[in-house]
Design a protein around this motif. Structure first.
Motif, mmCIF file in Angstrom:
data_model
loop_
_atom_site.group_PDB
_atom_site.id
_atom_site.type_symbol
_atom_site.label_atom_id
_atom_site.label_comp_id
_atom_site.label_asym_id
_atom_site.label_seq_id
_atom_site.Cartn_x
_atom_site.Cartn_y
_atom_site.Cartn_z
ATOM 1 N N TYR A 1 -6.399 11.997 -9.344
ATOM 2 C CA TYR A 1 -4.995 12.415 -9.269
ATOM 3 C C TYR A 1 -4.456 12.246 -7.845
ATOM 4 O O TYR A 1 -3.393 11.645 -7.632
ATOM 5 N N LEU A 2 -5.183 12.760 -6.859
ATOM 6 C CA LEU A 2 -4.726 12.681 -5.470
ATOM 7 C C LEU A 2 -4.723 11.240 -4.961
ATOM 8 O O LEU A 2 -3.850 10.846 -4.174
ATOM 9 N N ARG B 1 9.843 6.129 -8.749
ATOM 10 C CA ARG B 1 8.418 5.798 -8.565
ATOM 11 C C ARG B 1 7.723 5.646 -9.921
ATOM 12 O O ARG B 1 6.805 4.847 -10.076
ATOM 13 N N GLN B 2 8.130 6.438 -10.886
ATOM 14 C CA GLN B 2 7.598 6.267 -12.234
ATOM 15 C C GLN B 2 7.930 4.872 -12.772
ATOM 16 O O GLN B 2 7.090 4.217 -13.397
ATOM 17 N N VAL C 1 -1.599 9.651 -6.368
ATOM 18 C CA VAL C 1 -0.422 10.164 -5.660
ATOM 19 C C VAL C 1 -0.269 9.458 -4.317
ATOM 20 O O VAL C 1 0.827 9.016 -3.946
ATOM 21 N N ARG C 2 -1.385 9.338 -3.583
ATOM 22 C CA ARG C 2 -1.330 8.672 -2.282
ATOM 23 C C ARG C 2 -0.999 7.197 -2.424
ATOM 24 O O ARG C 2 -0.237 6.633 -1.636
ATOM 25 N N VAL D 1 1.491 10.410 -12.567
ATOM 26 C CA VAL D 1 1.283 11.496 -11.602
ATOM 27 C C VAL D 1 2.492 11.765 -10.717
ATOM 28 O O VAL D 1 2.613 12.847 -10.137
ATOM 29 N N HIS D 2 3.397 10.797 -10.592
ATOM 30 C CA HIS D 2 4.557 11.002 -9.727
ATOM 31 C C HIS D 2 5.722 11.604 -10.515
ATOM 32 O O HIS D 2 5.945 11.253 -11.683
ATOM 33 N N ASP E 1 8.913 11.642 -9.105
ATOM 34 C CA ASP E 1 10.117 10.898 -8.746
ATOM 35 C C ASP E 1 10.363 9.811 -9.781
ATOM 36 O O ASP E 1 9.488 8.996 -10.076
ATOM 37 N N GLY F 1 0.765 5.799 -4.731
ATOM 38 C CA GLY F 1 2.151 5.601 -5.138
ATOM 39 C C GLY F 1 3.171 6.028 -4.111
ATOM 40 O O GLY F 1 4.377 5.801 -4.298
ATOM 41 N N ASP F 2 2.721 6.647 -3.014
ATOM 42 C CA ASP F 2 3.632 7.072 -1.952
ATOM 43 C C ASP F 2 3.862 5.939 -0.964
ATOM 44 O O ASP F 2 2.941 5.180 -0.644
ATOM 45 N N ILE G 1 0.114 5.754 -11.644
ATOM 46 C CA ILE G 1 1.217 6.126 -10.748
ATOM 47 C C ILE G 1 2.394 6.684 -11.533
ATOM 48 O O ILE G 1 3.015 7.678 -11.150
#
Length: 505
Positions: free
Chosen positions: A479-480, A292-293, A483-484, A286-287, A289, A486-487, A283
């Motif tokens: 990767y996707l 979020r990192q 991303v999902r 790939v993020h 923000d 971590g959102d 997470i």
């Protein structure tokens, strides 16, 4: 008698200053009190950590006084959380100025750290459970303080549910321990005489409840959702969560370490922690923000801390949580000035860079072997050696191998040496200082040690392979997925602060 009276004096003064600091925060809520009073409140809030520091310096051995238990760990944790709270309140003086709930933040900050300090000083299990619950309640109130913003209200609602699950698990473990031993205090219930009443399956059941109570506030998989959605909260609130609250798992497992004897429970904790390390690291990569990192980084670091606890390295876990708390608080409080650069630097000589990378990995491997051979009898030493080799290799690559010219590499090498020396000095003194705290002396089985080593090595190999095959379908899927993962959910995301727009209109 003198030592007891001196300890009683410290306790009375400490609790008195805590009460005064809370009252000071309550006074500040009154709108008739001028905003300049905040400087006085900050001064008053500095008294409890000062008293805790004096007590920490003067303490010689463990003492029980009423419902409280005073040892180095108790005073250290009280000092740590109160100092973190003081720093965040001082930062918030300017950062939160203009917020509609400006005054309320400070009393809640003070309550969070005060309740947490009392919880870790408690010998009575009921008192510890009650004050830890109050800490979680105040933290949830901090998140939902701005009731006009739907995003933080939604995040606080999710967080409250997770915290309630964690607290119920802790309360059940405490009640079950009382039913078995007939004691409500740490010092009595966790003695060998009372632990002999605990059977094998009861050890496992108690350990499982403690794992649930720990991994939820530590934002470990699959309970990381609350921390991901909490990024909507103001930065000081995020700082106090990441620096002071998620670390609580290390303290809790250290206090309950005599109960944590089940290899199967340790196996479960290690699997959860290792998955959290890999997910958290992914997470953070790939993020884009920044907050979020930091969430991903916290997940990974707390995973490592829980692995240390599962392997019986409780002193190392305490050192880890203190250093992580200070480091993460610093990162959050400077997050507003963080600037990310994603340009890939052009290398004049790729062969030379590759040579330096290989050299760094060889050096990291040699130092890790030397570190392990210094005390080969300790099982945790193998895991420490692997983590040391990985960390040193990564730092060498960034600071030395990719340094700009000879001077850049020299500066990077000097920085690496300084950081290494400072770390080992701090680790040595902390380790010597905390050796006298009451913890279990059990050692993990060889299977547990090998399991952790295999998971960490495989995770490193897989991540390296994925990074080198960025055009592959596997890379795109991972990767996707990260991303999902971590959102935050839709309710906890807002593209525009509409509540401010409504206020201005």
């Amino acid at each position: 008698m003198d030592a007891t009276s001196g300890l009683l004096t410290f306790m009375i003064v400490f609790v008195s200053t805590l009460i005064i600091a809370v009252i000071s925060g309550v006074i500040f809520i009154n709108k008739r009190v001028p905003l300049s009073y905040i400087k006085i409140h900050i001064g008053v809030s500095a008294l409890p950590p000062l008293i805790a520091l004096i007590a920490l310096i003067n303490i010689d051995n463990s003492e029980k006084l009423g419902p409280f238990y005073f040892d180095i760990l108790a005073w250290l944790m009280a000092f740590f959380v109160l100092v973190i709270g003081l720093i965040i309140q001082r930062f918030s003086m300017q950062y939160l100025k203009g917020d509609f709930n400006y005054r309320k933040y400070f009393v809640l900050f003070q309550l969070v750290t005060s309740f947490a300090a009392i919880a870790w000083l408690s010998d009575d299990l009921r008192l510890m459970t009650a004050f830890w619950g109050l800490t979680l309640i105040c933290l949830s109130l901090l998140m939902r303080l701005n009731r006009k913003w739907k995003v933080t209200k939604a995040a606080a609602k999710v967080t409250s549910r997770y915290f309630l699950l964690s607290w119920i698990a802790l309360a059940c473990s405490v009640l079950w321990l009382f039913v078995i031993t007939g004691e409500w205090t740490f010092s009595a219930a966790l003695t060998e005489a009372h632990l002999s009443m605990v059977t094998g399956w009861q050890y496992f059941g108690l350990s499982l409840l403690l794992i649930i109570a720990v991994i939820v506030p530590a934002a470990q998989w699959p309970f990381q959702r609350w921390l991901i959605e909490s990024v909507a909260a103001p930065t000081p609130v995020s700082a106090i969560m990441h620096a002071g609250i998620v670390n609580a798992g290390g303290i809790m497992l250290t206090r309950f370490s005599p109960l944590f004897h089940s290899d199967f429970a340790a196996f479960i904790l290690i699997i959860i922690a290792c998955i959290s390390v890999l997910i958290g690291s992914g997470i953070s990569l790939v993020h884009v923000d920044y907050k979020r990192q930091l969430v991903g980084s916290t997940m990974g670091q707390m995973g490592f801390m829980l692995i240390q606890c599962a392997l019986g390295a409780y002193v190392a876990a305490i050192i880890h949580l203190i250093l992580h708390g200070l480091f993460k608080a610093t990162l959050f409080l400077r997050s507003g000035s963080a600037l990310q650069h994603f340009e890939v630097p052009v290398r004049a000589n790729e062969r030379m860079s590759y040579f330096w990378i290989i050299s760094g990995r060889i050096l990291a491997g040699v130092l890790a072997i030397v570190f392990w051979l210094a005390e080969p009898g300790e099982g945790y030493r193998i895991i420490s050696a692997l983590i040391l080799a990985w960390s040193l290799s990564m730092a060498w690559t960034q600071l030395v191998a990719f340094g700009e010219g000879k001077m850049g590499r020299i500066i990077g090498l000097i920085a690496l040496v300084i950081v290494g020396v400072v770390y080992f000095v701090i680790h040595h003194y902390f380790n010597a200082w905390l050796q006298n705290i009451a913890i279990s002396n059990s050692h993990p089985s060889l299977f547990i040690i090998i399991l952790v080593a295999v998971i960490l090595v495989l995770g490193s190999i897989i991540s390296t392979w994925v990074a080198k095959h960025q055009s592959s379908k596997v890379f795109a899927i991972i990767y996707l997925w990260l991303v999902r993962l971590g959102d935050a959910k839709t309710k906890a995301i807002e593209r525009h602060p509409n509540y401010l727009k409504k206020f201005l209109s």
